[in-house]
Design a protein around this motif. Structure first.
Motif, PDB file in Angstrom:
ATOM      1  N   MET A 140      -6.609 -63.194  13.720  1.00  0.00           N
ATOM      2  CA  MET A 140      -7.430 -64.379  13.696  1.00  0.00           C
ATOM      3  C   MET A 140      -5.969 -65.863  14.168  1.00  0.00           C
ATOM      4  N   ARG A 141      -6.823 -66.380  14.645  1.00  0.00           N
ATOM      5  CA  ARG A 141      -5.760 -67.565  15.184  1.00  0.00           C
ATOM      6  C   ARG A 141      -4.540 -68.300  14.682  1.00  0.00           C
ATOM      7  N   TYR A 142      -3.641 -68.350  14.782  1.00  0.00           N
ATOM      8  CA  TYR A 142      -2.245 -68.435  14.376  1.00  0.00           C
ATOM      9  C   TYR A 142      -2.295 -67.210  13.266  1.00  0.00           C
ATOM     10  N   ASN A 143      -2.474 -66.529  12.704  1.00  0.00           N
ATOM     11  CA  ASN A 143      -2.740 -65.137  11.971  1.00  0.00           C
ATOM     12  C   ASN A 143      -2.487 -66.215  10.778  1.00  0.00           C
ATOM     13  N   ARG A 144      -3.748 -66.579  11.152  1.00  0.00           N
ATOM     14  CA  ARG A 144      -4.369 -67.412  10.557  1.00  0.00           C
ATOM     15  C   ARG A 144      -5.113 -66.862   8.799  1.00  0.00           C
ATOM     16  N   VAL A 145      -4.200 -66.326   8.306  1.00  0.00           N
ATOM     17  CA  VAL A 145      -4.957 -64.823   7.285  1.00  0.00           C
ATOM     18  C   VAL A 145      -5.282 -66.140   5.899  1.00  0.00           C
ATOM     19  N   MET A 146      -6.170 -66.429   5.225  1.00  0.00           N
ATOM     20  CA  MET A 146      -6.356 -66.843   3.891  1.00  0.00           C
ATOM     21  C   MET A 146      -6.995 -65.917   2.582  1.00  0.00           C
ATOM     22  N   VAL A 147      -6.478 -65.403   1.936  1.00  0.00           N
ATOM     23  CA  VAL A 147      -6.518 -64.581   1.438  1.00  0.00           C
ATOM     24  C   VAL A 147      -7.838 -65.224  -0.189  1.00  0.00           C
ATOM     25  N   PRO A 148      -8.646 -64.540  -0.855  1.00  0.00           N
ATOM     26  CA  PRO A 148      -9.244 -63.312   0.321  1.00  0.00           C
ATOM     27  C   PRO A 148      -9.981 -64.104   1.429  1.00  0.00           C
ATOM     28  N   GLN A 149     -10.666 -65.059   1.478  1.00  0.00           N
ATOM     29  CA  GLN A 149     -12.056 -65.622   2.091  1.00  0.00           C
ATOM     30  C   GLN A 149     -12.027 -64.908   4.043  1.00  0.00           C
ATOM     31  N   THR A 150     -11.378 -65.133   4.266  1.00  0.00           N
ATOM     32  CA  THR A 150     -10.883 -64.562   5.310  1.00  0.00           C
ATOM     33  C   THR A 150     -11.214 -63.024   5.684  1.00  0.00           C
ATOM     34  N   TYR A 151     -10.569 -61.851   4.683  1.00  0.00           N
ATOM     35  CA  TYR A 151     -11.335 -60.515   4.691  1.00  0.00           C
ATOM     36  C   TYR A 151     -12.949 -60.863   4.358  1.00  0.00           C
ATOM     37  N   ARG A 152     -12.820 -61.439   3.638  1.00  0.00           N
ATOM     38  CA  ARG A 152     -14.746 -61.257   3.393  1.00  0.00           C
ATOM     39  C   ARG A 152     -15.415 -61.696   4.277  1.00  0.00           C
ATOM     40  N   ASN A 153     -14.983 -62.734   5.547  1.00  0.00           N
ATOM     41  CA  ASN A 153     -16.176 -62.980   6.280  1.00  0.00           C
ATOM     42  C   ASN A 153     -15.631 -61.954   7.023  1.00  0.00           C
ATOM     43  N   LEU A 154     -14.452 -61.697   7.310  1.00  0.00           N
ATOM     44  CA  LEU A 154     -14.271 -60.297   8.616  1.00  0.00           C
ATOM     45  C   LEU A 154     -15.349 -59.300   8.062  1.00  0.00           C
ATOM     46  N   VAL A 155     -15.531 -58.903   6.878  1.00  0.00           N
ATOM     47  CA  VAL A 155     -16.540 -58.119   6.357  1.00  0.00           C
ATOM     48  C   VAL A 155     -18.190 -58.221   6.630  1.00  0.00           C
ATOM     49  N   ALA A 156     -18.450 -59.399   6.211  1.00  0.00           N
ATOM     50  CA  ALA A 156     -19.802 -60.326   6.853  1.00  0.00           C
ATOM     51  C   ALA A 156     -19.743 -60.109   8.201  1.00  0.00           C
ATOM     52  N   ALA A 157     -19.009 -60.444   8.846  1.00  0.00           N
ATOM     53  CA  ALA A 157     -18.689 -60.387  10.337  1.00  0.00           C
ATOM     54  C   ALA A 157     -19.396 -59.094  10.786  1.00  0.00           C
ATOM     55  N   GLU A 158     -19.236 -57.651   9.893  1.00  0.00           N
ATOM     56  CA  GLU A 158     -19.025 -55.987  10.793  1.00  0.00           C
ATOM     57  C   GLU A 158     -17.669 -56.045  10.865  1.00  0.00           C
ATOM     58  N   PHE A 159     -16.197 -56.590  10.609  1.00  0.00           N
ATOM     59  CA  PHE A 159     -15.262 -56.080  11.637  1.00  0.00           C
ATOM     60  C   PHE A 159     -14.763 -55.171  10.966  1.00  0.00           C
ATOM     61  N   THR A 160     -13.901 -53.874  11.149  1.00  0.00           N
ATOM     62  CA  THR A 160     -13.656 -52.961  10.513  1.00  0.00           C
ATOM     63  C   THR A 160     -12.394 -52.815  10.228  1.00  0.00           C
ATOM     64  N   ASP A 161     -11.509 -53.939  10.985  1.00  0.00           N
ATOM     65  CA  ASP A 161      -9.956 -53.510  10.840  1.00  0.00           C
ATOM     66  C   ASP A 161      -9.078 -55.228  11.746  1.00  0.00           C
ATOM     67  N   ASP A 162      -8.795 -54.909  10.850  1.00  0.00           N
ATOM     68  CA  ASP A 162      -8.168 -56.342  11.315  1.00  0.00           C
ATOM     69  C   ASP A 162      -6.075 -56.771  11.394  1.00  0.00           C
ATOM     70  N   PHE A 163      -5.390 -57.722  12.672  1.00  0.00           N
ATOM     71  CA  PHE A 163      -5.016 -57.074  13.079  1.00  0.00           C
ATOM     72  C   PHE A 163      -3.582 -58.439  12.755  1.00  0.00           C
ATOM     73  N   SER A 164      -4.282 -59.356  11.920  1.00  0.00           N
ATOM     74  CA  SER A 164      -3.383 -60.550  11.745  1.00  0.00           C
ATOM     75  C   SER A 164      -2.421 -60.409  10.588  1.00  0.00           C
ATOM     76  N   MET A 165      -2.017 -59.605   9.596  1.00  0.00           N
ATOM     77  CA  MET A 165      -1.047 -59.529   8.489  1.00  0.00           C
ATOM     78  C   MET A 165       0.593 -59.486   8.594  1.00  0.00           C
ATOM     79  N   GLY A 166       0.908 -60.498   8.706  1.00  0.00           N
ATOM     80  CA  GLY A 166       2.286 -60.601   9.184  1.00  0.00           C
ATOM     81  C   GLY A 166       3.165 -62.539   9.198  1.00  0.00           C
ATOM     82  N   TYR A 167       3.493 -63.197   9.758  1.00  0.00           N
ATOM     83  CA  TYR A 167       4.174 -64.292   9.841  1.00  0.00           C
ATOM     84  C   TYR A 167       4.121 -64.056  11.648  1.00  0.00           C
ATOM     85  N   THR A 168       4.096 -65.546  11.514  1.00  0.00           N
ATOM     86  CA  THR A 168       4.529 -65.968  13.619  1.00  0.00           C
ATOM     87  C   THR A 168       5.645 -66.282  13.691  1.00  0.00           C
ATOM     88  N   HIS A 169       6.622 -66.461  12.846  1.00  0.00           N
ATOM     89  CA  HIS A 169       8.111 -67.322  13.395  1.00  0.00           C
ATOM     90  C   HIS A 169       8.831 -66.636  12.291  1.00  0.00           C
TER      91      HIS A 169
END
Length: 431
Positions: A308-337
């Motif tokens: 996700m852009r800028y590691n912008r993970v909004m729980v739970p909606q980001t992951y619901r959207n990724l599931v709906a878009a049929e992604f299987t893996d995400d690499f955004s869980m962390g802090y930018t700075h």
């Protein structure tokens, strides 16, 4: 098989046991709510409930894994064998805290459901996290707890069979801006030129002109160099390309540019290529699906991984959207700075949706380092020293050491030479 007795089997309970004891420790598990089955079991067994049955291995359960929804929880941080922990138990418990509730609290990102003030990009601020406030952000505490818990278990059940994990190192190249001057189009090029002239940035003007003459001199065009570096290692490198329409936050090359399309296809010949979703796609499921579809069509293979852009993970909606878009893996869980472990772990885990009380079918790959967090260091040695501390913790628990490097920093001239740092990182941690 390790049999676990509890008074109630919930989705939270099975999710946490499978992650901590199954995936992290490699134990074969069984669950029961029947006392007679527990008593008859001759192998290793523990009880996870409010009261012990007899004199068995007992962990006094917090209410968290048996509740639903979000509640205001008081968290007091203590120490267990020099590792911070919380959800303290009483003297009857075989360990002094509820490892499973504490793990669920961090893995589910429970605190991100609670009221908080977001930063300017709408993200959860790391400074408000429990880990940051109690100075354990740079520790994969869930994995450390699991390792220490295993040692206690083995003292009681030396016959316990354990399938050990292997340390995995994964460097990630995030490409949200593939070129800074080349392939920009006449309007954007002239606009950038006038902006540089008005700001008296004459060195930048000269660089623009040199790139017009030879586009391969674009400072951000380091892809051939990176691919050559990767040839020295057996891992499959990962590149996440932004492939989106132009917007306020998304200013990469037009997806219709032949040179940009050729670049992505050529990188995909040697590396894993997947989607670095745009800021717009972070809030718009249709845009996310369209970016995924277009990139998949370009490289002629499925797109399963996301960032996700800028590691912008909004729980739970980001992951619901990724599931709906049929992604299987995400690499955004962390802090930018900030260096460290946003979810308290260096293990891959499935996302648990607290509002729906289900495990979502998407794997989360937390990263420990984003290169923007290294910009505070003036010397390469200082940056490596900071990463060494994380590496040793991850290696201790045989976890996954995921690092994110941004293409644009490779092209910037600063006190740290980013390409040289990247080379040192590969040589140092790919073991």
């Amino acid at each position: 098989m390790l049999l676990i007795y509890t008074h109630k089997i919930t989705n939270r309970f099975t999710y946490t046991m499978n992650q901590v004891l199954g995936r992290i420790l490699g134990l074969e598990l069984g669950f029961t709510t029947k006392v007679e089955d527990f008593i008859k079991h001759n192998g290793p067994k523990i009880t996870y409930t409010k009261q012990p049955l007899q004199n068995e291995f007992f962990i006094r359960a917090n209410d968290l894994l048996f509740e639903q929804g979000i509640n205001d929880i008081e968290v007091r941080v203590k120490q267990w064998q020099d590792v911070p922990c919380f959800f303290e138990t009483d003297e009857r418990s075989s360990i002094p805290f509820d490892i499973f509730s504490a793990s669920f609290y961090l893995l589910s990102r429970y605190e991100e459901y609670l009221p908080h003030v977001r930063d300017s990009l709408g993200r959860f601020p790391p400074e408000t996290s429990l880990a940051f406030q109690h100075k354990f952000l740079e520790l994969p505490v869930v994995d450390l707890w699991a390792l220490q818990f295993l040692n206690v278990l083995l003292e009681r059940f030396p016959e316990l069979e354990v399938k050990k994990r292997n340390y995995v190192f994964t460097p990630i190249i995030n490409v949200t801006t593939s070129h800074i001057f080349a392939m920009r189009g006449l309007g954007r090029t002239l606009g950038g030129l006038f902006k540089d002239l008005s700001g008296f940035r004459f060195a930048r003007v000269l660089k623009r002109i040199s790139v017009w003459i030879n586009p391969k001199k674009d400072p951000y065009d380091n892809f051939s160099k990176l691919l050559e570096i990767h040839k020295n290692y057996s891992f499959k490198s990962m590149f996440f390309f932004q492939f989106a329409a132009y917007s306020e936050h998304d200013k990469n090359i037009s997806i219709h540019r032949t040179g940009f399309r050729y670049l992505i296809k050529s990188v995909a010949d040697y590396s894993i290529v997947s989607l670095s979703a745009s800021m717009a796609a972070g809030d718009n499921l249709n845009a996310l699906k369209e970016e995924k579809r277009r990139l998949s069509q370009l490289i002629n293979r499925p797109i399963k991984y996301s960032r996700m852009r800028y590691n912008r993970v909004m729980v739970p909606q980001t992951y619901r959207n990724l599931v709906a878009a049929e992604f299987t893996d995400d690499f955004s869980m962390g802090y930018t700075h900030h260096l460290g472990f946003r979810a308290g772990t260096c293990a891959t885990f499935y996302f648990y949706d607290i509002n729906l009380e289900v495990q979502q079918p998407i794997k989360v790959h937390p990263f420990a380092v984003c290169d923007y967090a290294l910009k505070r260091y003036k010397k390469q040695s200082a940056a490596l020293e900071a990463m060494d501390k994380l590496y040793h913790q991850v290696k201790l628990v045989r976890g996954n050491f995921n690092l994110v490097f941004s293409n644009e920093l490779f092209g910037e001239k600063q006190q740290i030479h980013w390409i040289n740092l990247y080379k040192a990182v590969l040589k140092r941690y790919y073991v």
